[in-house]
Design a protein around this motif. Structure first.
Motif, PDB file in Angstrom:
ATOM      1  N   TYR A 546       0.910  -1.213  -0.006  1.00 16.64           N
ATOM      2  CA  TYR A 546      -0.185  -0.144   0.046  1.00 16.64           C
ATOM      3  C   TYR A 546       0.833   1.273   0.053  1.00 16.64           C
ATOM      4  N   VAL A 547       0.546   2.288  -0.550  1.00 17.49           N
ATOM      5  CA  VAL A 547       1.133   3.507  -0.615  1.00 17.49           C
ATOM      6  C   VAL A 547       0.191   4.573   0.251  1.00 17.49           C
ATOM      7  N   PHE A 548       0.900   5.058   1.304  1.00 15.63           N
ATOM      8  CA  PHE A 548      -0.107   6.104   1.863  1.00 15.63           C
ATOM      9  C   PHE A 548       0.285   7.360   1.335  1.00 15.63           C
ATOM     10  N   SER A 549       1.311   7.886   0.947  1.00 18.27           N
ATOM     11  CA  SER A 549       1.832   9.059   0.410  1.00 18.27           C
ATOM     12  C   SER A 549       3.085   9.120  -0.207  1.00 18.27           C
ATOM     13  N   GLY A 550       3.483   9.897  -0.708  1.00 16.14           N
ATOM     14  CA  GLY A 550       4.740   9.699  -1.718  1.00 16.14           C
ATOM     15  C   GLY A 550       6.073   9.255  -1.022  1.00 16.14           C
ATOM     16  N   SER A 551       6.227   9.345   0.203  1.00 18.46           N
ATOM     17  CA  SER A 551       7.175   8.744   1.058  1.00 18.46           C
ATOM     18  C   SER A 551       6.884   7.652   2.212  1.00 18.46           C
ATOM     19  N   ARG A 552       5.619   7.327   2.214  1.00 17.71           N
ATOM     20  CA  ARG A 552       5.215   6.536   3.287  1.00 17.71           C
ATOM     21  C   ARG A 552       4.387   5.248   2.631  1.00 17.71           C
ATOM     22  N   LEU A 553       4.923   4.136   2.893  1.00 20.77           N
ATOM     23  CA  LEU A 553       4.405   2.874   2.364  1.00 20.77           C
ATOM     24  C   LEU A 553       4.092   1.662   3.312  1.00 20.77           C
ATOM     25  N   LYS A 554       3.557   0.710   2.949  1.00 21.41           N
ATOM     26  CA  LYS A 554       3.376  -0.403   3.756  1.00 21.41           C
ATOM     27  C   LYS A 554       3.813  -1.715   2.728  1.00 21.41           C
ATOM     28  N   LEU A 555       4.834  -2.201   3.395  1.00 18.47           N
ATOM     29  CA  LEU A 555       5.533  -3.434   2.777  1.00 18.47           C
ATOM     30  C   LEU A 555       5.137  -4.906   3.540  1.00 18.47           C
ATOM     31  N   TYR A 556       5.432  -5.844   2.641  1.00 19.76           N
ATOM     32  CA  TYR A 556       5.075  -7.215   2.995  1.00 19.76           C
ATOM     33  C   TYR A 556       6.751  -7.781   2.685  1.00 19.76           C
ATOM     34  N   MET A 557       7.025  -8.524   4.086  1.00 16.70           N
ATOM     35  CA  MET A 557       8.620  -8.984   3.969  1.00 16.70           C
ATOM     36  C   MET A 557       8.268 -10.304   3.921  1.00 16.70           C
ATOM     37  N   PRO A 558       8.511 -10.967   2.556  1.00 18.77           N
ATOM     38  CA  PRO A 558       7.990 -12.407   2.268  1.00 18.77           C
ATOM     39  C   PRO A 558       9.031 -13.430   3.101  1.00 18.77           C
ATOM     40  N   LYS A 559      10.238 -13.164   3.450  1.00 16.65           N
ATOM     41  CA  LYS A 559      11.151 -14.057   4.279  1.00 16.65           C
ATOM     42  C   LYS A 559      10.686 -13.997   5.739  1.00 16.65           C
ATOM     43  N   GLU A 560      10.500 -12.615   6.263  1.00 21.00           N
ATOM     44  CA  GLU A 560      10.140 -12.789   7.558  1.00 21.00           C
ATOM     45  C   GLU A 560       8.830 -12.513   7.813  1.00 21.00           C
ATOM     46  N   THR A 561       7.751 -12.748   6.628  1.00 23.94           N
ATOM     47  CA  THR A 561       6.341 -12.817   6.777  1.00 23.94           C
ATOM     48  C   THR A 561       5.910 -12.014   7.966  1.00 23.94           C
TER      49      THR A 561
END
Length: 781
Positions: A546-561
């Motif tokens: 997800y992208v909240f703003s130009g510099s703020r994002l939500k990431l899914y880390m597959p290795k760390e789940t």
């Protein structure tokens, strides 16, 4: 065929009527046919003509169901052969006839000639010549040349031993129609092997509707009822009073089929037998009747039998679509689901920007507009039963459909990897109108906005079909009159059947996959524990969820789940609007542009991140890389962000500064109103020479408790020793023990020690007091 009534009617024969013409529709027996006229705006009139002066055997009849005492009657000898003789000679041919006698019951008798006039073949004479009919001699007139000729032909057939006059002709092989009941035929059909089902068969005898026929299957003479696979025609409804009322175009559809197939030699492909209903396809030498019915608007496709159609369901859909476009017959009032759309809006190429869920995507049109597209006729994975979903929501307040619904994550990942950032072909099938929220059966139905449903393809692959074939989606079932469905609906049904057969995905009986994904966004304590691992890992793989703003994002880390909130380091991006305790805070200029830029570049793409630190809210701060580029640098270079002072410690600082300088010079976006500060004059300052160290050797003579220490130059060591010897000599020579300081010619100073104390003395010449109890310095010579 003759009776006492017809014999009496021939005695009082009426004058010969004028010659009439028609087309033979059906042969009832060896001496009776049905003739029809030319169609004009509907089915033409019909009349039964019985051949006068001859008699052929009666065909078999089944017992009437309304009369329990009645019994089946078998074929009379040579009845079937006589009927077949006329069928092959007359069906679909133009004949001329005159009606000689019409009984009180309305039965008409006359002579029938093949062709347009009486010069053609006399059908009655042909039957008698072949020994397939007998002459009714009881009503012969001496002055009638036609009757006399028939008698002569019969005598010749007897002499030639043709047909029934052959040796043993009275015991000809029956047609076996009377031996096969309809129920037995259906039972027999269910046991046919696939090879037998596709074997050539022949001769449709009667039609109940445009799609229901009773063919006689050869060479075994099975009389069965066969319905055409994949289609449905308007039918005749039975009224409570016992009559029938046809639906619109029911009579026309029946005539269309009868005029082409009735009593013709055809090939029937028996395809299935569900619920004791035999389904098949009738192949005429001139074409497939099923496709012709659809093309002319006499039938519509049906899903329940389309699956067994062996000649290609796409051909049936294409024929039906052709009739709809031409608005013929039953489609005269048809309005296409996309009739209100321009051609450019019905089919276009777009770039996929986001996968919303397993059946919806967001695409970017060539105009720059964003549009949400739903895949036609499929349903994404869901929890069976609304009550179960509500229970899960009650148990866990943070219910996440992407991870908690079985196979939802797999379906989304399949579409993400297949489509994100790529151009696809979109063909709009229908637009589902918006619905309002409602209460039904104790449950609530949510409101849905207007949805554009389309078939999406990439590289010739139908994405919806691929999802269904992998068991990651199911096909929606529609009402028969609902045309708002996918243009490739049959392919979807076939793909679902394969997925069910192979037990894939949702149809698998194995344990459903479970995704345990920890969301540590905003969890400060968890983030602190996780920070060292990410810092040591260096560049880590991630997916931007997800992208909240130009510099703020939500990431899914597959290795760390796990899910984390990630802030771009080294830049200061315009902030969007947000709610604060003081009210709504307006968005800064170009905040929306910065967010769209980031979305288009990284949303749902695989990226690499370098985590450097975290803020007090548990958000990680670092650098994000995609396709070898740095997102922070890209935002700065496109004039959507400024360099933050914290970037000075980074290895990307020079790149950020040069990018900012270039965008500032172009005066784009956030730098559009930038004005350079006036340069100030710089006064030249004399450069001070750098101090040069001059090291000398010293002796540390004393270190105090306060960490001060005293030193003595090594170079003056010899002079000090000489001075000390002189002092001792002077003190020894002049001191009287009182400890009084006295001036000497050379300006020396001596002290009197009293106990542990020290009383300084002064030299009249120097006026300098001593600083150390054990060291006497010569400050000036």
């Amino acid at each position: 065929m003759a009776s006492s009534a017809s014999s009496q009617a021939q005695t009082n024969a009426a004058p010969v009527l004028p010659l009439q013409r028609g087309i033979v529709k059906m042969v009832l027996s060896g001496c009776a046919i049905i003739v029809r006229g030319q169609p004009r705006g509907g089915p033409p009139p019909e009349r039964q003509i019985n051949l006068s002066n001859i008699r052929a055997g009666a065909l078999a009849r089944r017992a009437a169901q309304s009369q329990p005492d009645s019994k089946d009657t078998p074929d009379e000898p040579w009845a079937f052969q006589a009927r077949e003789f006329l069928r092959k000679k007359l069906i679909g041919k133009e004949v001329c006839f005159n009606v000689e006698i019409k009984t009180a019951q309305g039965r008409e008798y006359g002579m029938v000639y093949l062709g347009k006039d009486t010069s053609g073949e006399n059908i009655a004479e042909s039957l008698v010549t072949e020994g397939l009919a007998t002459v009714r001699r009881e009503g012969i007139r001496g002055n009638n040349p036609d009757q006399a000729r028939l008698c002569d032909l019969e005598d010749q057939a007897k002499a030639s031993k043709k047909g029934m006059w052959s040796e043993g002709g009275r015991v000809s092989q029956p047609s076996a129609i009377s031996k096969i009941s309809n129920t037995a035929s259906r039972t027999r059909a269910t046991s046919w092997t696939p090879c037998t089902r596709n074997r050539s068969t022949r001769s449709s005898s009667t039609f109940a509707t445009g799609v229901s026929s009773a063919p006689l299957l050869l060479p075994d003479y099975y009389l069965v009822t066969v319905m055409l696979s994949g289609v449905k025609c308007p039918s005749f409804k039975r009224e409570p009073e016992g009559g029938e009322s046809p639906e619109p175009f029911a009579a026309e559809a029946k005539f269309f089929t009868e005029s082409r197939l009735l009593q013709r030699d055809v090939q029937i492909i028996l395809e299935s037998c569900p619920n004791q209903i035999i389904l098949g396809t009738i192949m005429h030498p001139n074409g497939n009747i099923t496709e012709l019915l659809l093309k002319e608007g006499f039938a519509r496709c049906v899903d329940w039998s389309m699956a067994v159609y062996t000649q290609g369901a796409d051909k049936l859909r294409s024929a039906e679509r052709s009739a709809k476009e031409r608005k013929v017959r039953m489609w005269k009032d048809y309005v296409a689901p996309t009739a209100n759309l321009d051609l450019k809006d019905r089919q276009f190429v777009a770039k996929v920007m986001q996968v919303v869920n397993a059946d919806a995507i967001v695409v970017k049109l060539n105009s720059g507009e964003y549009k949400t597209i739903h895949l036609s006729s499929i349903r994404p994975p869901r929890i069976e039963g609304e009550s179960n979903q509500e229970k899960n929501k009650d148990k866990d307040k943070r219910f996440r459909p992407l991870y908690d619904i079985p196979y939802m994550f797999e379906a989304r990942e399949f579409m993400r990897k297949k489509l994100i950032g790529k151009k696809v072909n979109v063909m709009v099938d229908y637009i589902r109108a918006a619905t309002a929220a409602s209460e039904l059966g104790g449950g609530s139905i949510p409101a849905f906005p207007e949805r554009t449903c389309a078939t999406v393809t990439i590289g010739g692959i139908n994405i919806a079909e691929a999802l269904v074939s992998k068991g990651l989606a199911t096909v929606i079932r529609y009402r028969q009159d609902d045309d708002q469905r996918s243009s490739h609906y049959d392919e979807l049904l076939a793909a679902e059947a394969r997925a069910i057969k192979n037990a894939k995905g949702l149809h698998s009986k194995k344990e459903v996959p479970i995704h345990r994904v920890a969301d540590i966004s905003g969890e400060t304590q968890k983030a602190k524990q996780f920070l060292p691992f990410l810092q040591r890992a260096g560049r880590s793989e991630a997916v931007v969820e997800y992208v909240f703003s130009g510099s703020r994002l939500k990431l899914y880390m597959p290795k760390e789940t796990c899910l984390i909130t990630f802030l771009l380091a080294g830049i200061e991006c315009p902030r969007g609007s947000r709610n604060t305790p003081g009210g709504q805070q307006e968005a800064e200029p170009f905040s929306e542009e910065a967010m769209l830029f980031t979305k288009e570049l990284v949303l749902q793409r695989e990226v690499e991140v370098e985590v450097e630190s975290m803020d007090k809210a548990g958000n990680f701060i670092g650098w994000l890389h995609i396709d070898g580029g740095n997102l922070s640098v890209a935002l700065v270079e496109h004039a959507l962000s400024k360099v933050h002072f914290t970037a000075e410690r980074s290895s990307y600082y020079k790149t950020l500064v040069s990018g900012e300088e270039a965008s500032r010079l172009r005066k784009e976006k956030i730098w559009a109103n930038y004005e350079e500060k006036p340069t100030e004059e710089v006064v030249p300052v004399m450069e001070v020479k750098e101090r040069v160290a001059n090291y000398k050797g010293v002796y540390v003579t004393e270190i105090t408790d306060t960490l001060h220490f005293y030193t003595q130059d090594v170079e003056t060591g010899a002079q000090l020793e000489s001075l000390m010897e002189t002092m001792r000599a002077e003190i020894a020579a002049h001191s009287a023990g009182g400890g009084v300081a006295r001036a000497t010619p050379r300006g020396l100073l001596h002290l009197q020690v009293r106990g542990r104390g020290m009383v300084p003395g002064t030299s009249g010449e120097s006026g300098i007091s001593g600083q150390s109890p054990r060291v006497l310095r010569r400050l000036r010579q």
